[in-house]
Scaffold this active site. Structure first.
Site, PDB file in Angstrom:
ATOM      1  N   ARG A 160       0.819  -1.231   0.000  1.00  0.00           N
ATOM      2  CA  ARG A 160       0.000   0.000   0.000  1.00  0.00           C
ATOM      3  C   ARG A 160       0.849   1.276   0.000  1.00  0.00           C
ATOM      4  NH1 ARG A 160      -3.158  -3.052   3.623  1.00  0.00           N
ATOM      5  NH2 ARG A 160      -4.926  -3.935   2.543  1.00  0.00           N
ATOM      6  N   LYS A 207       2.799  11.522 -10.981  1.00  0.00           N
ATOM      7  CA  LYS A 207       1.918  10.701 -11.824  1.00  0.00           C
ATOM      8  C   LYS A 207       2.645   9.398 -12.125  1.00  0.00           C
ATOM      9  CE  LYS A 207      -0.990  14.086 -14.167  1.00  0.00           C
ATOM     10  NZ  LYS A 207      -1.353  14.719 -15.457  1.00  0.00           N
ATOM     11  N   GLU A 219       9.094  19.618 -24.506  1.00  0.00           N
ATOM     12  CA  GLU A 219       8.489  19.932 -23.201  1.00  0.00           C
ATOM     13  C   GLU A 219       9.140  21.183 -22.593  1.00  0.00           C
ATOM     14  OE1 GLU A 219       5.828  18.349 -21.933  1.00  0.00           O
ATOM     15  OE2 GLU A 219       5.797  16.451 -23.017  1.00  0.00           O
ATOM     16  N   LYS A 226       7.580  23.062 -13.418  1.00  0.00           N
ATOM     17  CA  LYS A 226       6.740  21.897 -13.087  1.00  0.00           C
ATOM     18  C   LYS A 226       6.451  21.868 -11.587  1.00  0.00           C
ATOM     19  CE  LYS A 226       5.029  17.611 -13.835  1.00  0.00           C
ATOM     20  NZ  LYS A 226       4.944  16.447 -14.658  1.00  0.00           N
ATOM     21  N   GLU A 284      -4.414  17.684 -10.321  1.00  0.00           N
ATOM     22  CA  GLU A 284      -4.977  18.185 -11.580  1.00  0.00           C
ATOM     23  C   GLU A 284      -6.462  18.536 -11.463  1.00  0.00           C
ATOM     24  OE1 GLU A 284      -3.167  16.456 -15.071  1.00  0.00           O
ATOM     25  OE2 GLU A 284      -4.907  16.994 -16.267  1.00  0.00           O
ATOM     26  N   ARG A 299      -3.003  22.447 -13.071  1.00  0.00           N
ATOM     27  CA  ARG A 299      -2.046  21.465 -13.622  1.00  0.00           C
ATOM     28  C   ARG A 299      -2.361  21.093 -15.064  1.00  0.00           C
ATOM     29  NH1 ARG A 299       0.747  16.301 -10.508  1.00  0.00           N
ATOM     30  NH2 ARG A 299       1.872  15.513 -12.332  1.00  0.00           N
ATOM     31  N   ASN A 351      -0.689  20.270 -20.106  1.00  0.00           N
ATOM     32  CA  ASN A 351      -1.098  19.513 -21.294  1.00  0.00           C
ATOM     33  C   ASN A 351      -1.040  20.357 -22.565  1.00  0.00           C
ATOM     34  OD1 ASN A 351      -1.611  17.181 -19.797  1.00  0.00           O
ATOM     35  ND2 ASN A 351      -3.685  17.866 -19.275  1.00  0.00           N
ATOM     36  N   HIS A 407      -0.639  18.869 -25.998  1.00  0.00           N
ATOM     37  CA  HIS A 407      -0.904  17.438 -25.855  1.00  0.00           C
ATOM     38  C   HIS A 407      -2.258  17.011 -26.433  1.00  0.00           C
ATOM     39  CE1 HIS A 407       2.568  17.822 -23.299  1.00  0.00           C
ATOM     40  NE2 HIS A 407       2.585  16.540 -22.996  1.00  0.00           N
ATOM     41  N   HIS A 435      -1.528  14.101 -28.642  1.00  0.00           N
ATOM     42  CA  HIS A 435      -1.908  12.713 -28.335  1.00  0.00           C
ATOM     43  C   HIS A 435      -2.620  12.053 -29.502  1.00  0.00           C
ATOM     44  CE1 HIS A 435      -1.670  12.759 -23.654  1.00  0.00           C
ATOM     45  NE2 HIS A 435      -0.548  12.378 -24.219  1.00  0.00           N
ATOM     46  N   HIS A 486       6.612  11.060 -28.672  1.00  0.00           N
ATOM     47  CA  HIS A 486       5.784  11.944 -27.840  1.00  0.00           C
ATOM     48  C   HIS A 486       6.167  13.425 -28.011  1.00  0.00           C
ATOM     49  CE1 HIS A 486       3.297  13.242 -24.515  1.00  0.00           C
ATOM     50  NE2 HIS A 486       4.346  13.817 -23.967  1.00  0.00           N
TER      51      HIS A 486
END
Ligand code: GLY
Length: 370
Positions: free
Chosen positions: A127, A149, A191, A235, A245, A249, A253, A256, A260, A273
């Site tokens: 956990r 993330k 980025e 960041k 988010e 946040r 993106n 993106h 994507h 990417h």
């Protein structure tokens, strides 16, 4: 040259250390406090991929062993297609074999794939145990390693399985970028440019002043340190304000949304990417201009930076615009049927909107395919 950035989260703040040779200081970084981040003698599972382990595994293990940790390692295959629950199962097997306990830690030595899977295994083993991120690609250094993330892909989509699990420490050694392939360096630079556009005017201007950005060997050590420090700072600031988010946040993106779609329609192979994000930033920038949110001059400055990095700026000729529009509608960023875009409003500012008409997206995309 050494920068230490604090990610100031209310539950648990942590540092991002950026310094040449810091690969040899992972163990010291964990113990050199009155209250060590990890108790000496604890078990540590180092996770890496074959190529990175060959280059840097020995140094990382030596640094941890010297700090009295009991180290074992687990090597997973490289590549996005191995970012699966099956690979994470191998991590659990290694954790079981070494009998990792609540006070143990996983150290991720690699790019975003290794970092995401190690973070996810750490989030779920018993956990939740500690994870230390030691990113080795530019993309992972400025993005994936910071912010918590973690996760793996589902056959039906990227990053569909995951958890937020912040690292205890992030160690960035810019010198490991020397073995990074040029295409991956450029992908990371996409980025970096993103942070300049959405958050940090000064970073944007320093990138503009650089003679070349297309290959690491043309970037001075000082500029590289600046690029890493300012990107990680951007960041860290965004994540500290909105860890899960809920709002802000989402500006990370930028580029993106269309990125994507392009990435998935090209099967995550022909366009990587960072390249997809670069194309997505060009498209989002032009949409912002058409809406009157951004000046054409600012948009041209962004385009010039992307071109200086030798990143693509056009939609691949073999992609149908209708397919891109359809893919946008199935994206995670769709809310109540509306496609969410991050659009720049200046150099260093951006905002999220779901008010972009499909007809405008279509005409901007068509212009980017001519
Ligand atoms: N890569 C985007 C984020 O961390 O939120």
């Amino acid at each position: 040259m050494k920068s230490v950035i604090s990610v100031d989260l209310p539950q648990q703040a942590y540092n991002v250390v950026i310094a040449p040779q810091s690969l040899d200081q992972i163990g010291a970084g964990l113990t050199a406090h009155e209250q060590p981040l990890l108790k000496p003698g604890q078990k540590v599972l180092l996770v890496s991929n074959p190529a990175i382990f060959k280059h840097y595994g020995e140094r990382a293990i030596a640094s941890l062993t010297q700090a009295s940790f009991e180290v074992s390692h687990c090597i997973l295959p490289a590549g996005e297609r191995y970012k699966t629950l099956k690979s994470v199962q191998k991590l659990y097997d290694a954790a079981l074999e070494q009998r990792l306990e609540r006070g143990s830690a996983i150290v991720a030595l690699g790019g975003g794939v290794i970092g995401d899977m190690s973070g996810f295994a750490a989030a779920t083993w018993l956990r939740g145990i500690a994870v230390v991120q030691v990113p080795t690609s530019l993309l992972a250094m400025v993005d994936a390693a910071i912010g918590g993330k973690t996760g793996v892909n589902h056959p039906q989509g990227k990053n569909l399985i995951g958890a937020f699990h912040q690292p205890r420490l992030v160690i960035i050694d810019p010198q490991v970028l020397k073995t990074l392939p040029t295409q991956e360096f450029r992908a990371g630079m996409a980025e970096v440019i993103k942070y300049g556009v959405i958050w940090d005017t000064d970073l944007f201007e320093q990138l503009e002043a650089a003679p070349r950005l297309d290959q690491l060997r043309h970037v001075s050590d000082e500029l590289l340190q600046t690029i890493l420090t300012r990107s990680c700072q951007a960041k860290a600031e965004v994540v500290a304000q909105d860890e899960k988010e809920g709002g802000l946040r989402a500006i990370l993106n930028y580029g993106h949304t269309i990125g994507h779609a392009v990435e998935s329609l090209t099967g995550y192979r022909h366009v990587n990417h960072g390249e997809a994000v670069a194309i997505g930033m060009v498209a989002a920038g032009q949409i912002a201009v058409e809406l009157g949110w951004w000046t054409q001059a600012a948009c041209d400055r962004q385009l010039a930076l992307i071109q200086k990095t030798c990143l693509p700026t056009q939609i691949p000729a073999d992609l149908a615009i209708a397919d891109i529009l359809a893919a946008l509608k199935t994206d995670k960023k769709v809310k109540d049927g509306q496609i969410c875009f991050v659009l720049p409003t200046g150099i260093g500012t951006a905002k999220v909107t779901d008010q972009v008409e499909a007809s405008l997206i279509r005409s901007v995309l068509a212009d980017l395919q001519r």
